[in-house]
Design a protein around this motif. Structure first.
Motif, PDB file in Angstrom:
ATOM      1  N   GLU A  36     -19.555  10.887  43.337  1.00  0.00           N
ATOM      2  CA  GLU A  36     -18.503  10.586  42.172  1.00  0.00           C
ATOM      3  C   GLU A  36     -17.417   9.375  42.569  1.00  0.00           C
ATOM      4  O   GLU A  36     -17.546   8.494  41.788  1.00  0.00           O
ATOM      5  N   LYS A  37     -17.236   9.496  43.774  1.00  0.00           N
ATOM      6  CA  LYS A  37     -16.277   8.458  44.303  1.00  0.00           C
ATOM      7  C   LYS A  37     -16.814   7.313  45.106  1.00  0.00           C
ATOM      8  O   LYS A  37     -16.049   6.487  45.302  1.00  0.00           O
ATOM      9  N   GLY A  38     -18.104   7.582  45.640  1.00  0.00           N
ATOM     10  CA  GLY A  38     -18.475   6.574  46.710  1.00  0.00           C
ATOM     11  C   GLY A  38     -20.046   6.498  46.593  1.00  0.00           C
ATOM     12  O   GLY A  38     -20.698   6.933  45.536  1.00  0.00           O
ATOM     13  N   VAL A  39     -20.773   6.363  47.818  1.00  0.00           N
ATOM     14  CA  VAL A  39     -21.933   6.430  48.051  1.00  0.00           C
ATOM     15  C   VAL A  39     -22.309   6.606  49.617  1.00  0.00           C
ATOM     16  O   VAL A  39     -21.586   6.372  50.526  1.00  0.00           O
ATOM     17  N   SER A  40     -23.261   7.637  49.365  1.00  0.00           N
ATOM     18  CA  SER A  40     -23.660   8.193  50.876  1.00  0.00           C
ATOM     19  C   SER A  40     -24.647   7.341  51.375  1.00  0.00           C
ATOM     20  O   SER A  40     -25.674   6.932  50.681  1.00  0.00           O
ATOM     21  N   VAL A  41     -24.433   7.251  52.764  1.00  0.00           N
ATOM     22  CA  VAL A  41     -25.553   6.450  53.578  1.00  0.00           C
ATOM     23  C   VAL A  41     -25.728   7.212  54.559  1.00  0.00           C
ATOM     24  O   VAL A  41     -25.014   7.692  55.451  1.00  0.00           O
ATOM     25  N   TRP A  42     -27.099   7.684  54.728  1.00  0.00           N
ATOM     26  CA  TRP A  42     -27.379   8.675  55.854  1.00  0.00           C
ATOM     27  C   TRP A  42     -27.803   7.514  57.043  1.00  0.00           C
ATOM     28  O   TRP A  42     -28.958   6.688  56.950  1.00  0.00           O
ATOM     29  N   LEU A  43     -27.606   7.739  58.216  1.00  0.00           N
ATOM     30  CA  LEU A  43     -27.637   7.214  59.438  1.00  0.00           C
ATOM     31  C   LEU A  43     -28.750   8.108  59.899  1.00  0.00           C
ATOM     32  O   LEU A  43     -28.483   9.100  60.601  1.00  0.00           O
ATOM     33  N   ASN A  44     -30.144   7.916  60.099  1.00  0.00           N
ATOM     34  CA  ASN A  44     -30.909   8.663  60.118  1.00  0.00           C
ATOM     35  C   ASN A  44     -31.865   8.246  61.684  1.00  0.00           C
ATOM     36  O   ASN A  44     -32.584   7.244  61.679  1.00  0.00           O
ATOM     37  N   ALA A  45     -31.309   9.127  62.627  1.00  0.00           N
ATOM     38  CA  ALA A  45     -31.700   8.865  63.973  1.00  0.00           C
ATOM     39  C   ALA A  45     -32.683   9.875  64.210  1.00  0.00           C
ATOM     40  O   ALA A  45     -32.408  11.158  63.883  1.00  0.00           O
ATOM     41  N   ASP A  46     -33.489   9.730  64.897  1.00  0.00           N
ATOM     42  CA  ASP A  46     -34.407  10.731  65.377  1.00  0.00           C
ATOM     43  C   ASP A  46     -33.902  11.728  66.535  1.00  0.00           C
ATOM     44  O   ASP A  46     -32.869  11.407  67.148  1.00  0.00           O
ATOM     45  N   LEU A  47     -34.503  12.867  66.539  1.00  0.00           N
ATOM     46  CA  LEU A  47     -34.066  14.033  67.538  1.00  0.00           C
ATOM     47  C   LEU A  47     -33.840  13.441  68.817  1.00  0.00           C
ATOM     48  O   LEU A  47     -32.717  13.653  69.647  1.00  0.00           O
ATOM     49  N   ASP A  48     -34.655  12.873  69.475  1.00  0.00           N
ATOM     50  CA  ASP A  48     -34.626  12.412  71.013  1.00  0.00           C
ATOM     51  C   ASP A  48     -33.685  11.361  71.060  1.00  0.00           C
ATOM     52  O   ASP A  48     -32.766  11.479  72.081  1.00  0.00           O
ATOM     53  N   LEU A  49     -33.413  10.516  70.157  1.00  0.00           N
ATOM     54  CA  LEU A  49     -32.121   9.622  70.221  1.00  0.00           C
ATOM     55  C   LEU A  49     -30.985  10.308  70.270  1.00  0.00           C
ATOM     56  O   LEU A  49     -29.953  10.052  70.777  1.00  0.00           O
ATOM     57  N   VAL A  81     -27.949   8.976  48.767  1.00  0.00           N
ATOM     58  CA  VAL A  81     -28.471   7.791  48.103  1.00  0.00           C
ATOM     59  C   VAL A  81     -29.099   6.744  48.808  1.00  0.00           C
ATOM     60  O   VAL A  81     -30.240   6.419  48.406  1.00  0.00           O
ATOM     61  N   LEU A  82     -28.589   6.406  50.015  1.00  0.00           N
ATOM     62  CA  LEU A  82     -29.126   5.449  50.946  1.00  0.00           C
ATOM     63  C   LEU A  82     -29.526   5.967  52.249  1.00  0.00           C
ATOM     64  O   LEU A  82     -28.861   6.823  52.783  1.00  0.00           O
ATOM     65  N   SER A  83     -30.539   5.588  52.631  1.00  0.00           N
ATOM     66  CA  SER A  83     -30.950   6.087  54.280  1.00  0.00           C
ATOM     67  C   SER A  83     -31.199   4.943  55.097  1.00  0.00           C
ATOM     68  O   SER A  83     -31.941   3.849  54.688  1.00  0.00           O
ATOM     69  N   LEU A  84     -30.842   4.610  56.164  1.00  0.00           N
ATOM     70  CA  LEU A  84     -31.207   3.588  57.244  1.00  0.00           C
ATOM     71  C   LEU A  84     -31.582   4.164  58.572  1.00  0.00           C
ATOM     72  O   LEU A  84     -30.911   4.980  59.201  1.00  0.00           O
ATOM     73  N   PRO A  85     -32.748   4.084  58.859  1.00  0.00           N
ATOM     74  CA  PRO A  85     -33.390   4.431  60.116  1.00  0.00           C
ATOM     75  C   PRO A  85     -32.657   3.791  61.383  1.00  0.00           C
ATOM     76  O   PRO A  85     -32.535   2.436  61.371  1.00  0.00           O
ATOM     77  N   VAL A  86     -31.984   4.447  62.038  1.00  0.00           N
ATOM     78  CA  VAL A  86     -31.262   4.179  63.288  1.00  0.00           C
ATOM     79  C   VAL A  86     -32.243   3.681  64.351  1.00  0.00           C
ATOM     80  O   VAL A  86     -32.998   4.758  64.828  1.00  0.00           O
ATOM     81  N   GLN A  87     -32.543   2.545  64.999  1.00  0.00           N
ATOM     82  CA  GLN A  87     -33.293   2.153  65.797  1.00  0.00           C
ATOM     83  C   GLN A  87     -32.780   2.372  67.146  1.00  0.00           C
ATOM     84  O   GLN A  87     -31.803   2.022  67.580  1.00  0.00           O
ATOM     85  N   ASP A  88     -33.944   3.007  68.159  1.00  0.00           N
ATOM     86  CA  ASP A  88     -33.271   3.140  69.538  1.00  0.00           C
ATOM     87  C   ASP A  88     -33.315   1.673  70.267  1.00  0.00           C
ATOM     88  O   ASP A  88     -34.016   1.164  69.986  1.00  0.00           O
ATOM     89  N   GLY A  89     -31.988   1.811  70.799  1.00  0.00           N
ATOM     90  CA  GLY A  89     -31.988   0.379  71.494  1.00  0.00           C
ATOM     91  C   GLY A  89     -31.249  -0.716  70.668  1.00  0.00           C
ATOM     92  O   GLY A  89     -30.874  -1.851  71.345  1.00  0.00           O
TER      93      GLY A  89
END
Length: 189
Positions: free
Chosen positions: A105-118, A156-164
Protein backbone atom coordinates in the motif's frame (compact mmCIF):
# COMPACT_ATOMS: atom_id res chain seq x y z
CA UNK A 1 12.80 12.90 -3.79
CA UNK A 2 14.99 13.90 -6.74
CA UNK A 3 18.72 13.35 -6.89
CA UNK A 4 21.24 14.49 -9.47
CA UNK A 5 23.01 11.62 -11.16
CA UNK A 6 25.92 11.76 -13.61
CA UNK A 7 23.59 11.82 -16.58
CA UNK A 8 20.14 12.56 -15.19
CA UNK A 9 17.99 13.15 -12.14
CA UNK A 10 16.52 10.13 -10.40
CA UNK A 11 13.23 10.65 -8.59
CA UNK A 12 12.00 8.09 -6.05
CA UNK A 13 8.20 8.17 -5.93
CA UNK A 14 7.58 5.31 -3.47
CA UNK A 15 9.45 3.81 -0.57
CA UNK A 16 11.51 0.74 -1.46
CA UNK A 17 11.28 -2.05 1.10
CA UNK A 18 14.07 -4.61 0.87
CA UNK A 19 13.00 -8.10 1.85
CA UNK A 20 14.78 -11.43 1.92
CA UNK A 21 16.73 -13.86 4.02
CA UNK A 22 19.24 -12.93 6.70
CA UNK A 23 22.53 -12.35 4.92
CA UNK A 24 20.98 -11.35 1.59
CA UNK A 25 22.39 -7.82 1.89
CA UNK A 26 19.32 -5.82 2.83
CA UNK A 27 21.18 -3.47 5.17
CA UNK A 28 24.33 -3.01 3.07
CA UNK A 29 22.44 -2.57 -0.20
CA UNK A 30 19.82 -0.42 1.53
CA UNK A 31 22.42 2.02 2.86
CA UNK A 32 24.17 2.27 -0.51
CA UNK A 33 20.89 2.64 -2.40
CA UNK A 34 19.66 5.38 -0.07
CA UNK A 35 22.96 7.20 -0.46
CA UNK A 36 22.86 7.04 -4.26
CA UNK A 37 19.24 8.21 -4.35
CA UNK A 38 19.74 10.80 -1.59
CA UNK A 39 16.81 9.51 0.47
CA UNK A 40 16.67 8.30 4.08
CA UNK A 41 17.79 4.78 4.93
CA UNK A 42 15.76 3.11 7.65
CA UNK A 43 16.22 -0.32 9.22
CA UNK A 44 13.27 -1.86 11.04
CA UNK A 45 15.48 -4.14 13.16
CA UNK A 46 17.71 -1.23 14.20
CA UNK A 47 14.65 0.81 15.18
CA UNK A 48 13.35 -2.04 17.34
CA UNK A 49 16.74 -2.49 19.04
CA UNK A 50 16.96 1.25 19.73
CA UNK A 51 13.44 1.44 21.16
CA UNK A 52 13.90 -1.66 23.33
CA UNK A 53 17.48 -0.82 24.33
CA UNK A 54 18.32 -4.49 23.90
CA UNK A 55 19.29 -6.88 21.09
CA UNK A 56 16.83 -8.77 18.94
CA UNK A 57 18.23 -12.04 20.31
CA UNK A 58 17.43 -10.82 23.84
CA UNK A 59 13.92 -9.73 22.79
CA UNK A 60 13.31 -13.20 21.30
CA UNK A 61 14.60 -14.88 24.46
CA UNK A 62 12.81 -12.61 26.94
CA UNK A 63 9.51 -11.86 25.17
CA UNK A 64 9.22 -14.46 22.41
CA UNK A 65 8.95 -14.24 18.64
CA UNK A 66 5.23 -13.30 18.64
CA UNK A 67 5.95 -10.20 20.75
CA UNK A 68 8.84 -9.25 18.46
CA UNK A 69 6.72 -9.68 15.30
CA UNK A 70 4.00 -7.42 16.72
CA UNK A 71 6.54 -4.65 17.46
CA UNK A 72 8.09 -5.21 14.03
CA UNK A 73 4.74 -4.65 12.28
CA UNK A 74 4.19 -1.40 14.20
CA UNK A 75 7.67 -0.16 13.33
CA UNK A 76 7.33 -1.00 9.61
CA UNK A 77 3.99 0.81 9.44
CA UNK A 78 5.51 3.90 11.06
CA UNK A 79 8.70 3.92 8.99
CA UNK A 80 7.07 3.78 5.56
CA UNK A 81 4.32 6.23 6.33
CA UNK A 82 6.51 9.26 5.58
CA UNK A 83 8.49 10.52 2.62
CA UNK A 84 9.92 7.94 0.19
CA UNK A 85 12.82 6.06 1.76
CA UNK A 86 14.76 2.83 1.55
CA UNK A 87 13.66 0.43 4.29
CA UNK A 88 15.56 -2.70 5.24
CA UNK A 89 13.42 -5.26 7.06
CA UNK A 90 14.24 -8.30 9.14
CA UNK A 91 14.23 -11.64 7.36
CA UNK A 92 10.88 -12.70 8.83
CA UNK A 93 9.03 -9.42 8.37
CA UNK A 94 7.64 -10.26 4.92
CA UNK A 95 6.15 -13.53 6.24
CA UNK A 96 3.33 -11.52 7.82
CA UNK A 97 0.40 -10.94 5.47
CA UNK A 98 -0.30 -7.69 7.32
CA UNK A 99 3.25 -6.45 6.70
CA UNK A 100 3.03 -7.42 3.01
CA UNK A 101 -0.22 -5.48 2.69
CA UNK A 102 1.25 -2.41 4.42
CA UNK A 103 4.36 -2.56 2.23
CA UNK A 104 2.38 -2.82 -1.00
CA UNK A 105 0.00 0.00 0.00
CA UNK A 106 2.75 2.44 0.94
CA UNK A 107 5.81 1.28 -0.97
CA UNK A 108 7.19 -1.50 -3.12
CA UNK A 109 8.84 -4.75 -2.06
CA UNK A 110 12.15 -5.79 -3.59
CA UNK A 111 13.34 -9.32 -2.83
CA UNK A 112 17.11 -9.64 -2.61
CA UNK A 113 17.20 -13.23 -3.81
CA UNK A 114 20.42 -14.88 -2.65
CA UNK A 115 20.94 -18.64 -2.88
CA UNK A 116 21.38 -20.82 0.18
CA UNK A 117 25.14 -21.33 -0.19
CA UNK A 118 25.78 -17.58 -0.40
CA UNK A 119 23.57 -16.93 2.62
CA UNK A 120 25.38 -19.61 4.65
CA UNK A 121 28.75 -18.14 3.71
CA UNK A 122 27.59 -14.74 4.95
CA UNK A 123 25.92 -15.74 8.24
CA UNK A 124 27.74 -18.83 9.48
CA UNK A 125 30.28 -16.96 11.61
CA UNK A 126 27.79 -14.53 13.19
CA UNK A 127 26.21 -15.05 16.58
CA UNK A 128 23.65 -12.25 16.15
CA UNK A 129 21.07 -14.41 14.37
CA UNK A 130 18.66 -15.73 17.04
CA UNK A 131 16.95 -18.16 14.68
CA UNK A 132 20.29 -19.87 13.99
CA UNK A 133 21.13 -20.56 17.64
CA UNK A 134 20.50 -24.27 17.16
CA UNK A 135 22.57 -27.46 17.21
CA UNK A 136 22.65 -27.51 13.38
CA UNK A 137 22.52 -23.91 12.13
CA UNK A 138 23.00 -24.87 8.46
CA UNK A 139 20.03 -27.23 8.60
CA UNK A 140 18.01 -24.52 10.35
CA UNK A 141 18.96 -21.94 7.71
CA UNK A 142 18.07 -24.43 4.97
CA UNK A 143 14.66 -25.06 6.53
CA UNK A 144 13.96 -21.32 6.97
CA UNK A 145 15.06 -20.74 3.37
CA UNK A 146 12.67 -23.43 2.09
CA UNK A 147 9.76 -22.06 4.17
CA UNK A 148 10.29 -18.41 3.28
CA UNK A 149 11.20 -18.54 -0.41
CA UNK A 150 7.60 -19.07 -1.62
CA UNK A 151 6.54 -16.00 0.37
CA UNK A 152 9.47 -13.86 -0.81
CA UNK A 153 8.39 -14.73 -4.35
CA UNK A 154 5.30 -12.57 -3.72
CA UNK A 155 7.49 -9.45 -3.69
CA UNK A 156 6.72 -7.03 -6.52
CA UNK A 157 10.33 -7.04 -7.75
CA UNK A 158 13.10 -9.63 -7.42
CA UNK A 159 16.83 -9.11 -7.78
CA UNK A 160 19.11 -12.17 -8.00
CA UNK A 161 22.07 -11.49 -5.69
CA UNK A 162 25.27 -12.54 -7.45
CA UNK A 163 28.03 -14.23 -5.46
CA UNK A 164 31.11 -12.03 -5.68
CA UNK A 165 29.24 -8.89 -6.76
CA UNK A 166 30.25 -5.80 -4.80
CA UNK A 167 27.80 -3.68 -2.85
CA UNK A 168 28.09 -0.99 -5.55
CA UNK A 169 27.41 -3.49 -8.34
CA UNK A 170 24.36 -4.91 -6.55
CA UNK A 171 23.13 -1.40 -5.75
CA UNK A 172 23.44 -0.38 -9.41
CA UNK A 173 21.54 -3.54 -10.41
CA UNK A 174 18.83 -2.57 -7.93
CA UNK A 175 18.58 0.92 -9.41
CA UNK A 176 18.33 -0.56 -12.92
CA UNK A 177 15.56 -2.88 -11.71
CA UNK A 178 13.67 0.00 -10.07
CA UNK A 179 13.97 2.10 -13.24
CA UNK A 180 11.90 -0.54 -15.06
CA UNK A 181 9.01 0.80 -12.98
CA UNK A 182 8.79 4.60 -13.51
CA UNK A 183 5.99 4.84 -10.93
CA UNK A 184 8.65 3.84 -8.38
CA UNK A 185 11.91 5.36 -9.69
CA UNK A 186 12.07 7.70 -12.63
CA UNK A 187 14.95 9.16 -14.59
CA UNK A 188 14.24 12.79 -15.39
CA UNK A 189 16.38 13.70 -18.42
Amino acid sequence: MTVENEDAKLTLHRSVVLVGMMGSGKTAIGRALASKLNVPFLDSDAEIVEAAQTSIAEIFERDGEAFFRKREAEVIERLISGEPCILSTGGGAFMSEGNRKTIEEKGVSVWLNADLDLLWERVRHKDTRPLLCTTDPYQTLSQIFAERTPVYQKAVLSLPVQDGASIDETTDQTISLLLTRPEILERME
